[in-house]
Design an enzyme around this catalytic site. Structure first.
Site, PDB file in Angstrom:
ATOM      1  CD  GLU A 460      49.207   9.837  39.175  1.00  0.00           C
ATOM      2  OE1 GLU A 460      50.072   9.371  39.948  1.00  0.00           O
ATOM      3  OE2 GLU A 460      48.267  10.541  39.572  1.00  0.00           O
ATOM      4  CD  GLU A 519      50.045  23.361  34.499  1.00  0.00           C
ATOM      5  OE1 GLU A 519      50.672  24.214  33.852  1.00  0.00           O
ATOM      6  OE2 GLU A 519      50.581  22.631  35.369  1.00  0.00           O
TER       7      GLU A 519
END
Length: 822
Positions: A460, A519
């Site tokens: 990340e 998403e």
């Protein structure tokens, strides 16, 4: 196993040792006769304060605490709400370690190196008052050469001092621990030797059942051919003229039983002052035993340098013969067979051990994951202890080896992170200067492990959203390829929607996604694969939800997942008094949550049936699995959502032996569900496959606690002749049912050669001290970890519940004997 005690007569009662189902495979490792590697963990002193005088050789540390390494001082401290939740509300600070020692006689006239497997963090090291260096990253292994600084003479006392600075918080987003929390070693070689770490690199470019090709790349140093040459050069009595000598470099491969299966030797011209002499060997191994997660069999390479009839150096390296392929659109293949990564993410701590985790504790934990069907580990988000990788080699786990949690940026809008870095005093402060050193260190150390199948350059990383991020990622990928061209590289990307546009995702060999369903929902990886059909997709971090499994189960382009997380861990705590992350598949004491059996339904062919009662409709966050418990003590009249986790075709449910019906299990659900009004007694689920009963699970209402029982598990691993035993303690009623709703404190007394080293329950809201000998059970359970010496003498453990009769056990080599009846 719960042990129901019969009447105590004359003989001792035995607590059966539960052997692991998949333990470490037996291996016969060759020994070295020249190269020496000695554990350097004992007889250190420690002080949790800071003075510059502590580095001096003549400083008097007699009143300092005496201890053995590994050591994590944070886990010994008291919880304090003001210290912050990233480190689990535990103290940090600055600490010093010192050790006085004489050079071992066998290391006389040798090149001597000290190796630290891990120090958290900002370590500085002195030897006899001379400064050796500073190492910021707390997860890298590193070395210093001591040779020039050691005092002459066998009886001369040398002093090594280590300053550890973990005073600035937060330095990461999870519990780090503080101190020299991994092993320390002394290494000794002749002056002509294989380089440590990168001196031996083994690959298997061609593998079949009939024959395998093993390539070995060697890198050697030959500054001097003898100690006498070195001494003369130091005294300026010898001109540093070139000396050439013929040397034999020999490679001998043995199998796991110690049989020589192949060898090769070549003659080379070695020259002094040559620090990077490189050669390669190619060896054929006939009918090899191929390494995989289901067949973790190792081979050993013994490498030797021989000159004028004398072996100058020898080194033994374990490796596996296996062929791992990643084929676009088709998936991951191991030895020609398709394989899915059924993985979990793990942090490096373990309950009351903090960051200083004995390898036996990792074996105990990994065994539970193995039985769940897990075959892959993502060490998050840093390199783990070197011993962890050895264990994965022998137990059969694939590893996604991850280097960093941050590079140069932070997320400015996230309140838990900082725009100067993901952690205010984290690795971004050192990245520009140290990233190449640390990344190469990880690769050199780990690239001979068959378990390691892939590298991750970051988790990340906020740089994935920055215009410079793709170029920086490309540099890191290039380093990985240069140091190990045999393994692909990925990164765990959570902002992939942006990283898709700026080229960041394009430089990765395998597309790595953290929480792809955020998403794309149920479409999972399909939209991402459509963007890059030439690359495979991997769930580098996923939620527990079933769609994350279905998202790769039937799709060749998606090679697996790493669930967050396998075990609960300290740090990333949330609101006080919660001291850690409590959404793991297994709690911090090793107790399997209901989710464990749902995951086992996905990942194994073994028939699974597990009753799980939902206690709360909505979890705190998406990271939590369905909040269920397996117990049958509820309030009268409650209507309970009862799930039965299973991979069977049908489930029948019985309440107090009366059938509530039989339900088909939908393929993509892995459960059947009923809403039931609670009635005390029993509830049983029966699983059917092809209309045949294959498994069942029974829960009973428990009564008052009357005794404790112990599951004793002896670790198959020993360290310096010391054994570790895990005592899984349960509170039972008179019928042997686990009592989960009436916890009580248990005092543990270790007697003789026994030493209490760990005491854990699953309650992450516990805010007492870890390093004490009493703890309350949690949902009826407690884990006691005992170390016992092989030295002659007694080794006993006494368990004293606050409201039940005490019980005492003797720890033998193969059995644990109960010494009194309850």
């Amino acid at each position: 196993m719960n042990i129901k005690l019969a009447q105590f007569i004359l003989s001792l009662l035995l607590v059966t040792i539960i052997p692991p189902c998949n333990t470490v495979h037996a291996q016969t490792k060759p020994a070295t006769s020249v190269r020496q590697k000695l554990l350097f963990n004992d007889n250190w002193t420690f002080k949790l304060t800071d003075q510059k005088e502590f580095s001096k050789t003549d400083f008097d540390d007699d009143n300092w605490r005496k201890l053995s390494l590994p050591h994590d001082w944070s886990i010994e401290g008291a919880f304090d709400e003001t210290t912050g939740g990233t480190n689990g509300y535990l103290p940090c600070g600055i600490g010093w370690y010192r050790k006085s020692f004489t050079r071992p006689a066998a290391m006389k006239d040798k090149d001597v190196v000290v190796q630290f497997d891990g120090v958290y963090m900002n370590s500085e090291v002195w030897i006899n008052g001379s400064f050796l260096g500073r190492y910021p990253y707390g997860y890298s292994s590193f070395q210093y050469n001591l040779t020039e600084y050691l005092k002459p003479g066998d009886s001369a006392v040398n002093v090594i001092a280590v300053r550890v600075d973990h005073s600035l918080q937060p330095s990461t987003r999870w519990y780090n621990g503080s101190g020299i929390y991994r092993n320390v070693w002394l290494l000794a070689t002749n002056y002509a030797h294989f380089h440590n770490y990168k001196g031996v690199f083994i690959t298997t470019p061609s593998v079949s059942v009939g024959q395998a090709s093993v390539n070995i790349d060697y890198e050697m140093a030959a500054n001097f051919f003898s100690f006498e040459e070195k001494t003369a050069w130091q005294k300026n009595t010898w001109e540093p003229t070139a000396i050439h000598k013929k040397a034999i470099v020999r490679s001998t491969i043995t199998d796991s039983k110690g049989n020589v299966v192949a060898k090769n030797e070549t003659v080379h011209d070695l020259q002094n002052f040559e620090n990077r002499f490189k050669i390669s060997h190619a060896i054929k191994v006939d009918h090899p035993s191929l390494w995989s997660s289901s067949n973790p069999v190792l081979y050993y390479l013994k490498s030797e340098i021989e000159c004028e009839g004398k072996v100058l150096d020898d080194q033994v390296t374990s490796f596996g013969i296996r062929k791992v392929e990643f084929i676009a659109g088709k998936g991951m293949f191991v030895n020609g067979k398709p394989e899915k990564l059924k993985g979990v993410c793990l942090h490096h701590d373990a309950g009351s051990f903090g960051a200083a985790v004995p390898i036996q504790v990792w074996h105990y934990r990994l065994q539970k994951l193995k039985e769940m069907g897990c075959n892959a580990i993502r060490p998050s988000h840093c390199p783990f202890d070197p011993e962890f990788y050895n264990l994965c080699d022998t137990m059969g786990f694939y590893i996604l080896d991850e280097a960093f949690d941050e590079w140069t940026r932070g997320y400015p809008w996230n309140f838990t992170e900082n725009n100067r870095g993901k952690a205010m005093y984290g690795y971004h402060l050192y990245f520009n200067q140290w990233h190449e050193t640390d990344l190469k260190s990880m690769i050199w150390r780990d690239r001979n492990h068959p378990a390691v199948v892939m590298y991750s350059i970051g988790n990340e990383i906020p740089d994935q959203m920055d215009p410079h991020g793709a170029g920086l990622a490309g540099q890191l990928v290039d380093i990985c390829h240069a140091e190990d061209p045999t393994r692909p590289v990925t990164a765990a990307c959570d902002k992939f929607a942006v990283a898709n546009k700026n080229g960041f995702m394009d430089v990765l060999d395998i597309s790595g996604y953290n929480y792809v369903d955020r998403e794309h929902g149920d479409k999972m990886y399909q939209p991402e694969y459509n963007k890059r059909p030439g690359k495979l997709c991997l769930g580098t971090e996923t939620y527990h939800s079933t769609r994350n499994f279905i998202g790769y189960r039937d799709f060749d382009y998606a090679i697996g997942e790493f669930v967050w997380s396998g075990f609960d861990y300290l740090g990333e705590s949330g609101k006080y008094p919660r001291r850690g992350w409590d959404a793991g598949i297994i709690d911090i004491a090793g107790n399997e949550r209901s989710e464990y059996y749902l995951r086992k339904s996905y990942w194994t062919g073994e028939p699974v049936v597990r009753i799980a009662i939902q206690k709360k409709e909505k979890a705190e966050t998406e990271w939590y699995p369905r909040l269920c418990e397996s117990g049958w003590n509820w309030a009268a009249g409650d209507t309970l959502p009862v799930y039965v986790y299973t991979n069977c075709d049908e489930i029948q449910l019985l309440l107090n032996n009366e059938s509530l019906g039989r339900k088909k299990v939908e393929k993509d659900l892995y459960y059947a569900r009923w809403n039931i009004k609670y009635t005390p007694g029993s509830i049983k689920a029966i699983g059917y496959k092809n209309n045949k009963k294959v498994s069942e699970h029974l829960l009973k209402t428990s009564g008052q606690p009357v005794k404790i029982s112990v599951n004793a598990i002896k670790s198959p691993l020993k360290t310096n002749g010391e054994a570790i035993t895990f005592l899984e303690v349960s509170i039972l009623d008179e019928k042997g049912n686990l009592v989960q709703n009436m916890d009580q404190e248990i005092t543990v007394n270790a007697i003789g050669n026994a030493k209490l080293i760990g005491l854990d329950n699953g309650d992450l809201n516990y805010t007492g001290l870890f390093k004490i000998n009493k703890r309350k059970t949690y949902r009826g359970k407690l884990l006691v970890t005992i170390k016992s010496s092989s030295v002659a003498g007694i080794a006993r453990v006494e368990l004293v519940p606050e409201r039940l009769k005490p019980v005492q056990y003797a720890l033998g080599t193969d059995v644990v004997k109960q010494l009194n009846a309850q």
